[in-house]
Design a protein around this motif. Structure first.
Motif, PDB file in Angstrom:
ATOM      1  N   VAL A 214       0.843  -1.202   0.000  1.00 28.62           N
ATOM      2  CA  VAL A 214       0.000   0.000   0.000  1.00 28.62           C
ATOM      3  C   VAL A 214       0.878   1.253   0.000  1.00 28.62           C
ATOM      4  CG1 VAL A 214      -1.748   1.292   1.304  1.00 28.62           C
ATOM      5  CG2 VAL A 214      -1.893  -1.196   1.182  1.00 28.62           C
ATOM      6  N   VAL A 215       1.964   1.221   0.806  1.00 28.47           N
ATOM      7  CA  VAL A 215       2.874   2.378   0.873  1.00 28.47           C
ATOM      8  C   VAL A 215       3.439   2.702  -0.513  1.00 28.47           C
ATOM      9  CG1 VAL A 215       5.151   3.148   1.691  1.00 28.47           C
ATOM     10  CG2 VAL A 215       3.540   2.132   3.302  1.00 28.47           C
ATOM     11  N   VAL A 216       3.972   1.676  -1.172  1.00 28.55           N
ATOM     12  CA  VAL A 216       4.582   1.901  -2.500  1.00 28.55           C
ATOM     13  C   VAL A 216       3.517   2.358  -3.503  1.00 28.55           C
ATOM     14  CG1 VAL A 216       5.802   0.796  -4.412  1.00 28.55           C
ATOM     15  CG2 VAL A 216       6.464   0.283  -2.064  1.00 28.55           C
ATOM     16  N   GLY A 217       2.345   1.704  -3.463  1.00 34.49           N
ATOM     17  CA  GLY A 217       1.260   2.044  -4.404  1.00 34.49           C
ATOM     18  C   GLY A 217       0.776   3.473  -4.209  1.00 34.49           C
ATOM     19  N   VAL A 218       0.504   3.855  -2.958  1.00 32.52           N
ATOM     20  CA  VAL A 218      -0.037   5.198  -2.700  1.00 32.52           C
ATOM     21  C   VAL A 218       1.019   6.269  -2.979  1.00 32.52           C
ATOM     22  CG1 VAL A 218      -0.988   6.739  -0.929  1.00 32.52           C
ATOM     23  CG2 VAL A 218      -1.724   4.365  -1.032  1.00 32.52           C
ATOM     24  N   THR A 219       2.278   5.985  -2.622  1.00 31.81           N
ATOM     25  CA  THR A 219       3.354   6.956  -2.878  1.00 31.81           C
ATOM     26  C   THR A 219       3.482   7.220  -4.377  1.00 31.81           C
ATOM     27  OG1 THR A 219       4.544   6.179  -0.939  1.00 31.81           O
ATOM     28  CG2 THR A 219       5.829   7.406  -2.539  1.00 31.81           C
ATOM     29  N   ALA A 220       3.498   6.137  -5.169  1.00 31.69           N
ATOM     30  CA  ALA A 220       3.631   6.288  -6.627  1.00 31.69           C
ATOM     31  C   ALA A 220       2.419   7.020  -7.197  1.00 31.69           C
ATOM     32  CB  ALA A 220       3.793   4.920  -7.273  1.00 31.69           C
ATOM     33  N   THR A 221       1.216   6.666  -6.714  1.00 26.77           N
ATOM     34  CA  THR A 221      -0.005   7.311  -7.224  1.00 26.77           C
ATOM     35  C   THR A 221       0.004   8.807  -6.923  1.00 26.77           C
ATOM     36  OG1 THR A 221      -1.194   5.265  -6.775  1.00 26.77           O
ATOM     37  CG2 THR A 221      -2.536   7.216  -7.165  1.00 26.77           C
ATOM     38  N   THR A 222       0.354   9.168  -5.662  1.00 26.55           N
ATOM     39  CA  THR A 222       0.360  10.589  -5.281  1.00 26.55           C
ATOM     40  C   THR A 222       1.356  11.364  -6.138  1.00 26.55           C
ATOM     41  OG1 THR A 222      -0.049   9.858  -3.024  1.00 26.55           O
ATOM     42  CG2 THR A 222       0.525  12.162  -3.294  1.00 26.55           C
ATOM     43  N   LEU A 223       2.537  10.769  -6.303  1.00 32.21           N
ATOM     44  CA  LEU A 223       3.579  11.433  -7.088  1.00 32.21           C
ATOM     45  C   LEU A 223       3.102  11.696  -8.525  1.00 32.21           C
ATOM     46  CD1 LEU A 223       7.202  10.987  -6.445  1.00 32.21           C
ATOM     47  CD2 LEU A 223       6.623  10.768  -8.815  1.00 32.21           C
ATOM     48  N   LEU A 224       2.489  10.663  -9.127  1.00 35.57           N
ATOM     49  CA  LEU A 224       2.021  10.803 -10.516  1.00 35.57           C
ATOM     50  C   LEU A 224       0.875  11.796 -10.625  1.00 35.57           C
ATOM     51  CD1 LEU A 224       2.188   7.118 -11.806  1.00 35.57           C
ATOM     52  CD2 LEU A 224       3.567   9.057 -12.554  1.00 35.57           C
ATOM     53  N   VAL A 225      -0.069  11.742  -9.660  1.00 39.76           N
ATOM     54  CA  VAL A 225      -1.231  12.650  -9.710  1.00 39.76           C
ATOM     55  C   VAL A 225      -0.762  14.101  -9.626  1.00 39.76           C
ATOM     56  CG1 VAL A 225      -3.285  13.424  -8.438  1.00 39.76           C
ATOM     57  CG2 VAL A 225      -2.926  10.989  -8.823  1.00 39.76           C
ATOM     58  N   VAL A 226       0.160  14.394  -8.697  1.00 37.77           N
ATOM     59  CA  VAL A 226       0.638  15.778  -8.553  1.00 37.77           C
ATOM     60  C   VAL A 226       1.380  16.215  -9.819  1.00 37.77           C
ATOM     61  CG1 VAL A 226       2.108  17.367  -7.243  1.00 37.77           C
ATOM     62  CG2 VAL A 226       0.801  15.635  -6.035  1.00 37.77           C
ATOM     63  N   GLU A 227       2.249  15.343 -10.337  1.00 38.55           N
ATOM     64  CA  GLU A 227       3.001  15.702 -11.553  1.00 38.55           C
ATOM     65  C   GLU A 227       2.051  15.985 -12.722  1.00 38.55           C
ATOM     66  OE1 GLU A 227       5.988  16.411 -12.301  1.00 38.55           O
ATOM     67  OE2 GLU A 227       7.322  15.589 -10.778  1.00 38.55           O
ATOM     68  N   LEU A 228       1.054  15.096 -12.914  1.00 38.13           N
ATOM     69  CA  LEU A 228       0.124  15.257 -14.046  1.00 38.13           C
ATOM     70  C   LEU A 228      -0.717  16.523 -13.898  1.00 38.13           C
ATOM     71  CD1 LEU A 228      -1.079  11.570 -14.612  1.00 38.13           C
ATOM     72  CD2 LEU A 228       0.292  12.984 -16.158  1.00 38.13           C
TER      73      LEU A 228
END
Lengths: 46, 327
Positions: free
Chosen positions: B89-103
């Protein structure tokens, strides 16, 4: 030994401590507390 | 830095910690949240005298030391039981947050690339520390760093209030609330504070989850440095970056967890260590409260705040849904 004799040692310790990264300082403080509690049976109230 | 310079501020933190503890006992409010409120009130109402500032700035050192000591209270058995799922969950949520903010930052709100990257790092990994670490690697401008840091601090202040309320409204268990806070809030201090304000179990899970997230900072800095180095605009990436950026107190935390699990310490010693980290946390949170300055928060740009708000809502809702389903 006079107090002046200790001065270089204290200065070295202070210099080494200042050069440590903050995270390592945290580890050092943690280890020091565990040592005090483990070896000297220090009791910390809450 | 001399002891004489640090002493007044450290004594002020100790005084604040004792006051927060005494007030908590008499009014029945959580001592950690009271400590933050106390620091916040002092800094915004009367201000911090210059001679206290060096000592008060040591609050991050005490937070790290408290986290190291918390390792002694961790049950390795329960960590091994659900740790794998939490790590995913940590890796998944971290990657998702990073991508959402960048996009959102680049494609929807038209922010500068580096500004978006600073916000993404701050929101997805470990708050202001991540902003500063990534800023060095991508050579961000001073004002971009200030905006990104102010945005992260704004949401730290908001989530300290909102998360405990949502946790109570939804009647979340200690494990779910702690993991949720650890995986979706921004800075380590506020995560630990709201976790322990909920319950001891929540505090431990919040801290462990946040440490796992913080440990990803090296990889994220390395990735950003490599990306921006393509056009010569970033620092020289190296594998050494992974080690340099790794939060070292995680190693102390893990070492103490192993020592305590081996049964080396008696229950009286474990109690003393637990009391020690409780005091260190109160001390740290008085200092954390002094960092929430209303003047700084007003400097937050509207667009960066909207980008991070969207990302927080997505990562928060997503992680809570996943955690409620799997834990």
């Amino acid at each position: 030994m006079s107090i002046d004799g200790w001065r270089p040692n204290v200065d070295t310790v202070v210099a080494r401590w200042s050069a440590l990264e903050r995270d390592w300082k945290s580890v050092f403080v943690g280890v020091a507390i565990v040592a005090l509690v483990g070896v000297l049976e220090l009791q910390i109230p809450w | 830095m001399s002891v004489r310079r640090l002493l007044p501020g450290v004594l002020a933190l100790c005084l604040g910690a004792i006051l927060a503890r005494a007030l908590a006992l008499s009014v029945g409010v959580n001592h950690l949240l009271l400590a933050i409120a106390l620091g916040f009130l002092v800094t915004n109402v009367v201000g911090i005298p210059d001679r206290l500032e060096p000592g008060i700035a040591t609050h991050k050192l005490w937070l790290g030391a408290g986290i190291v000591l918390m390792g002694a209270s961790i049950s390795l058995e329960s960590v091994l039981e659900v740790g794998g799922v939490v790590l995913l969950v940590v890796v998944g949520v971290t990657a998702t947050t990073l991508l959402v903010v960048e996009l959102l930052a680049r494609n929807v709100f038209g922010l500068a690339d580096r500004m978006g990257s600073l916000l993404a790092a701050g929101a997805s990994i470990c708050g202001v520390s991540a902003v500063v670490a990534v800023a060095g690697a991508i050579r961000a401008r001073e004002e971009q760093i200030a905006y990104a840091a102010a945005t992260v601090l704004l949401f730290d202040a908001i989530t300290i209030v909102v998360y405990p309320i949502v946790g109570d409204l939804l009647n979340l268990s200690g494990v779910v609330f702690g993991t949720w806070a650890g995986v979706s809030m921004f800075s380590t201090g506020p995560v630990v504070a709201v976790g322990f304000a909920h319950s001891e179990v929540a505090g431990q899970w919040a801290t462990m989850t946040k440490l796992a997230r913080n440990a990803l900072i090296g990889a994220v800095v390395l990735a950003y440095a490599s990306y921006y180095a393509r056009d010569g605009g970033g620092g020289r990436p190296s594998v050494r970056t992974l080690w340099d950026e790794f939060p070292k107190f995680v190693l102390g935390f893990l070492a103490l967890a192993v020592v305590a699990s081996a049964g080396v310490l008696s229950s009286a010693q474990l109690d003393s260590i637990e009391n020690a980290y409780n005091w260190l946390f109160v001390l740290a949170f008085v200092g954390l409260g002094t960092e929430i300055r209303l003047g700084d928060l007003r400097n937050t740009g509207a667009t960066p705040a909207v980008v991070v708000l969207f990302a927080l809502l997505v990562s928060s809702a997503l992680s809570l849904a996943v955690l409620l389903a799997v834990l």
